[in-house]
Write a protein that holds these residues in place. Sequence first.
Motif, mmCIF file in Angstrom:
data_model
loop_
_atom_site.group_PDB
_atom_site.id
_atom_site.type_symbol
_atom_site.label_atom_id
_atom_site.label_comp_id
_atom_site.label_asym_id
_atom_site.label_seq_id
_atom_site.Cartn_x
_atom_site.Cartn_y
_atom_site.Cartn_z
ATOM 1 N N THR A 150 -2.174 -4.704 13.639
ATOM 2 C CA THR A 150 -2.440 -3.783 12.534
ATOM 3 C C THR A 150 -3.279 -2.606 13.038
ATOM 4 O O THR A 150 -4.011 -2.726 14.015
ATOM 5 C CB THR A 150 -3.181 -4.490 11.394
ATOM 6 O OG1 THR A 150 -4.367 -5.085 11.903
ATOM 7 C CG2 THR A 150 -2.316 -5.558 10.758
ATOM 8 N N LEU A 151 -3.174 -1.468 12.341
ATOM 9 C CA LEU A 151 -3.818 -0.241 12.805
ATOM 10 C C LEU A 151 -5.082 0.117 12.032
ATOM 11 O O LEU A 151 -5.586 1.233 12.173
ATOM 12 C CB LEU A 151 -2.823 0.933 12.734
ATOM 13 C CG LEU A 151 -1.593 0.807 13.634
ATOM 14 C CD1 LEU A 151 -0.761 2.070 13.563
ATOM 15 C CD2 LEU A 151 -1.988 0.514 15.080
ATOM 16 N N GLU A 152 -5.590 -0.766 11.219
ATOM 17 C CA GLU A 152 -6.845 -0.462 10.529
ATOM 18 C C GLU A 152 -7.985 -0.473 11.539
ATOM 19 O O GLU A 152 -7.949 -1.252 12.500
ATOM 20 C CB GLU A 152 -7.073 -1.482 9.410
ATOM 21 C CG GLU A 152 -5.979 -1.380 8.339
ATOM 22 C CD GLU A 152 -6.339 -2.115 7.063
ATOM 23 O OE1 GLU A 152 -7.535 -2.415 6.866
ATOM 24 O OE2 GLU A 152 -5.434 -2.388 6.271
ATOM 25 N N PRO A 153 -8.977 0.378 11.406
ATOM 26 C CA PRO A 153 -9.276 1.269 10.277
ATOM 27 C C PRO A 153 -8.627 2.641 10.370
ATOM 28 O O PRO A 153 -8.896 3.519 9.564
ATOM 29 C CB PRO A 153 -10.793 1.412 10.377
ATOM 30 C CG PRO A 153 -11.043 1.394 11.855
ATOM 31 C CD PRO A 153 -10.055 0.422 12.419
ATOM 32 N N ARG A 212 -3.959 2.689 7.116
ATOM 33 C CA ARG A 212 -3.927 1.571 6.182
ATOM 34 C C ARG A 212 -2.496 1.064 6.019
ATOM 35 O O ARG A 212 -1.553 1.843 5.898
ATOM 36 C CB ARG A 212 -4.483 2.023 4.827
ATOM 37 C CG ARG A 212 -4.593 0.898 3.822
ATOM 38 C CD ARG A 212 -5.159 1.385 2.506
ATOM 39 N NE ARG A 212 -5.223 0.323 1.516
ATOM 40 C CZ ARG A 212 -5.577 0.487 0.260
ATOM 41 N NH1 ARG A 212 -5.896 1.699 -0.176
ATOM 42 N NH2 ARG A 212 -5.607 -0.533 -0.579
ATOM 43 N N ASP A 213 -2.343 -0.261 6.000
ATOM 44 C CA ASP A 213 -1.046 -0.923 5.794
ATOM 45 C C ASP A 213 -0.002 -0.480 6.822
ATOM 46 O O ASP A 213 1.164 -0.267 6.490
ATOM 47 C CB ASP A 213 -0.527 -0.670 4.368
ATOM 48 C CG ASP A 213 -1.388 -1.348 3.323
ATOM 49 O OD1 ASP A 213 -2.107 -2.302 3.679
ATOM 50 O OD2 ASP A 213 -1.344 -0.926 2.149
ATOM 51 N N HIS A 214 -0.444 -0.309 8.039
ATOM 52 C CA HIS A 214 0.455 -0.007 9.154
ATOM 53 C C HIS A 214 0.314 -1.095 10.221
ATOM 54 O O HIS A 214 -0.762 -1.658 10.406
ATOM 55 C CB HIS A 214 0.110 1.340 9.799
ATOM 56 C CG HIS A 214 0.636 2.531 9.068
ATOM 57 N ND1 HIS A 214 0.133 2.936 7.846
ATOM 58 C CD2 HIS A 214 1.621 3.416 9.386
ATOM 59 C CE1 HIS A 214 0.770 4.025 7.448
ATOM 60 N NE2 HIS A 214 1.691 4.334 8.363
ATOM 61 N N ARG A 273 -11.503 -7.252 13.176
ATOM 62 C CA ARG A 273 -10.500 -8.024 12.444
ATOM 63 C C ARG A 273 -9.655 -7.087 11.601
ATOM 64 O O ARG A 273 -10.147 -6.408 10.729
ATOM 65 C CB ARG A 273 -11.169 -9.065 11.556
ATOM 66 C CG ARG A 273 -10.193 -9.960 10.826
ATOM 67 C CD ARG A 273 -10.913 -11.016 10.050
ATOM 68 N NE ARG A 273 -11.628 -11.919 10.910
ATOM 69 C CZ ARG A 273 -11.095 -12.955 11.508
ATOM 70 N NH1 ARG A 273 -9.816 -13.207 11.360
ATOM 71 N NH2 ARG A 273 -11.835 -13.737 12.276
ATOM 72 N N GLY A 274 -8.365 -7.029 11.860
ATOM 73 C CA GLY A 274 -7.470 -6.158 11.116
ATOM 74 C C GLY A 274 -7.426 -6.557 9.663
ATOM 75 O O GLY A 274 -7.767 -7.686 9.309
ATOM 76 N N GLY A 275 -6.939 -5.676 8.827
ATOM 77 C CA GLY A 275 -6.939 -5.945 7.405
ATOM 78 C C GLY A 275 -5.771 -6.806 7.001
ATOM 79 O O GLY A 275 -5.661 -7.961 7.352
ATOM 80 N N ARG A 276 -4.794 -6.217 6.353
ATOM 81 C CA ARG A 276 -3.780 -6.984 5.696
ATOM 82 C C ARG A 276 -2.819 -7.680 6.629
ATOM 83 O O ARG A 276 -2.173 -8.606 6.256
ATOM 84 C CB ARG A 276 -2.980 -6.067 4.790
ATOM 85 C CG ARG A 276 -3.829 -5.525 3.656
ATOM 86 C CD ARG A 276 -2.951 -4.883 2.682
ATOM 87 N NE ARG A 276 -3.533 -4.887 1.371
ATOM 88 C CZ ARG A 276 -2.860 -4.641 0.289
ATOM 89 N NH1 ARG A 276 -1.594 -4.406 0.357
ATOM 90 N NH2 ARG A 276 -3.440 -4.635 -0.867
ATOM 91 N N GLY A 277 -2.648 -7.180 7.814
ATOM 92 C CA GLY A 277 -1.655 -7.774 8.690
ATOM 93 C C GLY A 277 -2.072 -9.117 9.235
ATOM 94 O O GLY A 277 -1.251 -9.840 9.758
ATOM 95 N N GLY A 278 -3.350 -9.415 9.233
ATOM 96 C CA GLY A 278 -3.799 -10.718 9.664
ATOM 97 C C GLY A 278 -3.995 -10.841 11.159
ATOM 98 O O GLY A 278 -4.320 -11.890 11.666
#
Length: 315
Positions: free
Chosen positions: A273-276, A279-281, A10-15
């Motif tokens: 999203t590109l996590e991990p 970050r924030d990409h 599950r990606g982080g901030r991008g949802g």
Amino acid sequence: PKFERGGGFRGGRGGFRGGRGGDRGGRGGDRGGRGGRGGRGGFRGGRGGPGARGGQKVMVEPHPKFEGVFIMRSTKDDALMTKNMNPGISVYNEKRVAIDGPDETKIEYRVWNPYRSKLGAAVVGGIANIYMKPGSKVLYLGAASGTTVSHVSDLVGENGAVYAVEFSKRSGRDLVNLAKKRTNIIPIIEDARTPQRYRMFVPMVDVLFADVAQPDQARILALNAHYFLKNRGHFVISIKANCIDSTIPAEMAFAKEVQKMRAEKMRPIEQLTLEPYERDHAVVTGMYRPSPEDFPNDKNQLFSACKLSCIIQSQ
């Protein structure tokens, strides 16, 4: 549009769902095995040396989704790879693996480290398509020293071409030196904001990739698309949220850039999203100036929206 899910992470901030790949090499590539015991002069394997760690047996197989990309299977871990266009030479001290080929020849592959490459992170993260394949012509904005460019060079092969644009003179020197060994890389030391300055060097391309980390990333992408990207050609852009606006959540920054792309007739297809790995990409892919038959649902949605608007106005 509906954005496709990637793998299970599950990606982080991008949802959106990113997907953890199996390629967790260190930032500088894996280390070779230790040499024999002895005094200080004991031999140590070089960081970019060919072969798997500790002489373990490996198998290299084509990636199930991306032509020109490979996966190394071993007893300890898996790794994303490209076939080395320049055998015997590493670009950024990445690990190389040589496999027996036909007629007693060796085929050499290079590990594509997702911690060093946003495009590699997108592939490991489960993106549906990067639209690059053997024979493709790619315009690459923000080439830096050529880490990812070298893997795209491997991917498109001798019949393809990578037009690599980089503004920094220092990184540009490394890029030029890389191009001396890889004939399908055309280095362009220019500002990606002014595509008219290099229009005589770049033909119409199949894919436009952008990793420029500037506040006007979408505008830079659109400018170059208008000059060089074929109608119904594809784009891939890496968006850094902090470069857009550090005062708002990352997903809002991504949404703002996607909206700008739509205004320039660039139809987004997928966001990841590109996590991990970063970050924030987020990476966004899409099609430039699509035909109506490419996305028939868009026309139906537009018709429904217009019909609803007319009903509301009549009331």
